[in-house]
Design a protein around this motif. Structure first.
Motif, PDB file in Angstrom:
ATOM      1  N   MET A   1     -28.402 -29.193  23.728  1.00 33.19           N
ATOM      2  CA  MET A   1     -28.518 -27.733  23.641  1.00 33.19           C
ATOM      3  C   MET A   1     -29.991 -27.351  23.493  1.00 33.19           C
ATOM      4  N   SER A   2     -30.481 -26.457  24.344  1.00 34.11           N
ATOM      5  CA  SER A   2     -31.888 -26.047  24.309  1.00 34.11           C
ATOM      6  C   SER A   2     -32.142 -25.097  23.149  1.00 34.11           C
ATOM      7  N   LYS A   3     -33.373 -25.190  22.596  1.00 35.10           N
ATOM      8  CA  LYS A   3     -33.747 -24.343  21.469  1.00 35.10           C
ATOM      9  C   LYS A   3     -34.843 -23.380  21.904  1.00 35.10           C
ATOM     10  N   VAL A   4     -34.688 -22.122  21.506  1.00 37.17           N
ATOM     11  CA  VAL A   4     -35.642 -21.078  21.872  1.00 37.17           C
ATOM     12  C   VAL A   4     -36.317 -20.543  20.620  1.00 37.17           C
ATOM     13  N   PHE A   5     -37.641 -20.442  20.672  1.00 39.33           N
ATOM     14  CA  PHE A   5     -38.430 -19.854  19.596  1.00 39.33           C
ATOM     15  C   PHE A   5     -38.711 -18.404  19.956  1.00 39.33           C
ATOM     16  N   VAL A   6     -38.365 -17.483  19.066  1.00 40.55           N
ATOM     17  CA  VAL A   6     -38.512 -16.055  19.347  1.00 40.55           C
ATOM     18  C   VAL A   6     -39.388 -15.408  18.282  1.00 40.55           C
ATOM     19  N   THR A   7     -40.478 -14.782  18.695  1.00 39.52           N
ATOM     20  CA  THR A   7     -41.280 -13.978  17.780  1.00 39.52           C
ATOM     21  C   THR A   7     -40.822 -12.526  17.898  1.00 39.52           C
ATOM     22  N   GLY A   8     -41.058 -11.748  16.855  1.00 44.71           N
ATOM     23  CA  GLY A   8     -40.642 -10.347  16.883  1.00 44.71           C
ATOM     24  C   GLY A   8     -39.152 -10.179  17.097  1.00 44.71           C
ATOM     25  N   PRO A   9     -38.315 -10.915  16.340  1.00 47.15           N
ATOM     26  CA  PRO A   9     -36.882 -10.945  16.628  1.00 47.15           C
ATOM     27  C   PRO A   9     -36.083  -9.802  16.036  1.00 47.15           C
ATOM     28  N   ASP A  10     -36.693  -8.972  15.195  1.00 48.78           N
ATOM     29  CA  ASP A  10     -35.916  -8.011  14.425  1.00 48.78           C
ATOM     30  C   ASP A  10     -36.029  -6.571  14.902  1.00 48.78           C
ATOM     31  N   GLY A  11     -36.824  -6.304  15.934  1.00 49.16           N
ATOM     32  CA  GLY A  11     -36.896  -4.960  16.498  1.00 49.16           C
ATOM     33  C   GLY A  11     -35.753  -4.707  17.461  1.00 49.16           C
ATOM     34  N   VAL A  12     -35.773  -3.559  18.097  1.00 47.97           N
ATOM     35  CA  VAL A  12     -34.659  -3.198  18.982  1.00 47.97           C
ATOM     36  C   VAL A  12     -34.515  -4.191  20.133  1.00 47.97           C
ATOM     37  N   LEU A  13     -35.608  -4.670  20.701  1.00 49.62           N
ATOM     38  CA  LEU A  13     -35.501  -5.638  21.793  1.00 49.62           C
ATOM     39  C   LEU A  13     -35.223  -7.038  21.255  1.00 49.62           C
ATOM     40  N   GLY A  14     -36.007  -7.488  20.280  1.00 50.43           N
ATOM     41  CA  GLY A  14     -35.825  -8.835  19.747  1.00 50.43           C
ATOM     42  C   GLY A  14     -34.421  -9.084  19.246  1.00 50.43           C
ATOM     43  N   SER A  15     -33.842  -8.119  18.557  1.00 50.38           N
ATOM     44  CA  SER A  15     -32.490  -8.271  18.015  1.00 50.38           C
ATOM     45  C   SER A  15     -31.460  -8.466  19.118  1.00 50.38           C
ATOM     46  N   ARG A  24     -25.296 -17.326  25.063  1.00 53.17           N
ATOM     47  CA  ARG A  24     -25.491 -18.358  26.088  1.00 53.17           C
ATOM     48  C   ARG A  24     -25.548 -19.767  25.471  1.00 53.17           C
ATOM     49  N   ASN A  25     -25.266 -19.829  24.193  1.00 50.25           N
ATOM     50  CA  ASN A  25     -25.209 -21.114  23.469  1.00 50.25           C
ATOM     51  C   ASN A  25     -26.562 -21.803  23.310  1.00 50.25           C
ATOM     52  N   TYR A  26     -27.624 -21.019  23.274  1.00 47.79           N
ATOM     53  CA  TYR A  26     -28.918 -21.574  22.897  1.00 47.79           C
ATOM     54  C   TYR A  26     -28.982 -21.695  21.377  1.00 47.79           C
ATOM     55  N   GLU A  27     -29.723 -22.689  20.886  1.00 46.18           N
ATOM     56  CA  GLU A  27     -30.124 -22.693  19.487  1.00 46.18           C
ATOM     57  C   GLU A  27     -31.318 -21.752  19.370  1.00 46.18           C
ATOM     58  N   VAL A  28     -31.366 -20.985  18.293  1.00 46.91           N
ATOM     59  CA  VAL A  28     -32.400 -19.958  18.170  1.00 46.91           C
ATOM     60  C   VAL A  28     -33.151 -20.106  16.846  1.00 46.91           C
ATOM     61  N   ARG A  29     -34.462 -20.218  16.962  1.00 47.20           N
ATOM     62  CA  ARG A  29     -35.344 -20.193  15.786  1.00 47.20           C
ATOM     63  C   ARG A  29     -36.210 -18.946  15.904  1.00 47.20           C
ATOM     64  N   ASP A  43     -26.494 -12.310   9.023  1.00 47.74           N
ATOM     65  CA  ASP A  43     -25.300 -13.119   9.289  1.00 47.74           C
ATOM     66  C   ASP A  43     -25.268 -13.780  10.675  1.00 47.74           C
ATOM     67  N   LEU A  44     -26.383 -13.792  11.369  1.00 50.38           N
ATOM     68  CA  LEU A  44     -26.413 -14.475  12.666  1.00 50.38           C
ATOM     69  C   LEU A  44     -26.669 -15.974  12.460  1.00 50.38           C
ATOM     70  N   PRO A  45     -26.073 -16.825  13.287  1.00 49.59           N
ATOM     71  CA  PRO A  45     -26.257 -18.283  13.151  1.00 49.59           C
ATOM     72  C   PRO A  45     -27.568 -18.746  13.764  1.00 49.59           C
ATOM     73  N   ILE A  46     -28.663 -18.376  13.106  1.00 52.74           N
ATOM     74  CA  ILE A  46     -29.995 -18.683  13.618  1.00 52.74           C
ATOM     75  C   ILE A  46     -30.834 -19.312  12.507  1.00 52.74           C
ATOM     76  N   GLU A  47     -31.932 -19.955  12.907  1.00 53.11           N
ATOM     77  CA  GLU A  47     -32.892 -20.504  11.954  1.00 53.11           C
ATOM     78  C   GLU A  47     -34.032 -19.511  11.797  1.00 53.11           C
ATOM     79  N   ILE A  48     -34.240 -19.043  10.584  1.00 54.02           N
ATOM     80  CA  ILE A  48     -35.312 -18.080  10.317  1.00 54.02           C
ATOM     81  C   ILE A  48     -36.483 -18.791   9.641  1.00 54.02           C
ATOM     82  N   VAL A  49     -37.671 -18.665  10.241  1.00 54.19           N
ATOM     83  CA  VAL A  49     -38.884 -19.198   9.631  1.00 54.19           C
ATOM     84  C   VAL A  49     -39.850 -18.048   9.395  1.00 54.19           C
TER      85      VAL A  49
END
Length: 329
Positions: A1-15, A24-29, A43-49
């Motif tokens: 399973m591919s992992k995607v790193f997302v910056t700015g995840p909490d705004g209207v677009l990032g969310s 799409r079954n990506y792992e998300v950090r 409550d999303l199944p994501i890794e928050i750093v």
């Protein structure tokens, strides 16, 4: 399973991007600035750093082990109109994302730019990715810095072998707009608090369509290319009427503010803000923008990124529902 790193995840677009990736079954950090858990990610199944996009070493370390990098992080404020913070985050932050992708041998960077980095057109002849930049005249550092950040990505593709695609949204409407940003207009219209129409217009797009385009760009789109992620070109009069109908609001503004008057009101707001230090509701810069027609064609993204085109009413209704549930309305 591919992992995607997302910056700015909490705004209207990032969310919305995070949710599209999960579907799409990506792992998300995700990179969150400061010790907090944003309401839009609850409550999303994501890794928050926790980290800072302006700290290069930190971004390199935190994105290790990821297959893809989506850079959404940006300061999108339009006040103050000038300030080095825009360049620190929107340009230097982008350079840090580029270095992290190169050093960690991440497959692809998808960088979120802005359609304002291209020249706008008319409704009949909208601007596209080849239309020369026109918005320097507004003297807004948000616009200038987003353009420079995009140029840094394209430059790194050419000079450093970076695999990257730039995606450039227009005016997005939809749920999880916690700031709120574009949702400010929806809230005002739903409350019948919009005093008048402005004479310009823009390209309006459902944020979930943008999220699909962004996520498709992980594996679609040509290296080094930019894509305008847009929807419908509408005047403010037409857009407000459609937004109001979608909200169930029948009370509409009664007139269009003449250009000279709107610019004068913006000038008063700018002067008042300079005296009081309080953010104005309207600046002279924003007034000038509101008087122009910022129309764009999303055809390239439709063709190459398979970006959908959903009526804005869908986004309006979802945004209104989210605002009600979270006590904005």
């Amino acid at each position: 399973m591919s992992k995607v790193f997302v910056t700015g995840p909490d705004g209207v677009l990032g969310s919305n991007i995070v949710r599209e990736l999960l579907s799409r079954n990506y792992e998300v950090r995700v990179l969150v600035y400061g010790p907090r858990e944003p309401i839009t990610l609850k409550d999303l199944p994501i890794e928050i750093v926790q980290g800072d996009i302006t700290n290069k070493e930190q971004i390199i370390e935190l994105s290790k082990g990821c297959d893809y990098f989506i850079n959404v992080a940006a300061i999108t404020d339009m006040w103050p109109t000038r300030g080095q913070i825009y360049f620190k985050i929107n340009v230097k932050g982008t350079e840090n994302a580029i270095e992290a992708v190169l050093q960690n041998k991440i497959k692809r960077l998808v960088h979120v730019g802005s359609a304002s980095s291209f020249g706008y057109g008319t409704i009949d002849n909208p601007g596209n990715e080849t239309t020369p930049f026109k918005s320097a005249k507004y003297k807004v550092d948000y616009i200038e810095s987003k353009k420079q950040g995009q140029e840094k990505v394209i430059e790194a593709v050419k000079e450093k072998g970076l695999d990257a695609v730039v995606v450039c949204p227009t005016f997005m409407i939809g749920p999880y707009d916690s700031k709120p940003s574009s949702g400010t207009m929806i809230i005002a219209i739903a409350k019948a608090e919009l005093p008048a129409y402005s004479s310009g217009g823009k390209n309006w797009v459902y944020v979930k369509d943008v999220a699909v385009g962004v996520c498709n760009a992980l594996t679609m789109g040509r290296k080094g290319e930019a894509y305008i992620l847009g929807g419908e070109n509408l005047t403010y009069v037409d857009a407000v009427k459609r937004i109001a109908a979608a909200c169930g609001q029948t009370k509409l503004p009664k007139f269009v503010v003449p250009k000279f008057l709107l610019i004068f009101i913006g000038w008063l707001g700018t002067v008042a803000a300079a005296i009081t230090g309080k953010p104005p509701k309207l600046t002279i810069n924003l007034a000038k923008i509101a008087c122009d027609g910022h129309y764009f064609s999303p055809q390239k993204a439709i063709d190459e990124l398979k970006m959908p085109q959903t009526p804005i009413e869908v986004g309006v209704k979802e945004a209104q529902k989210w605002f009600i549930e979270n006590k904005y309305l």
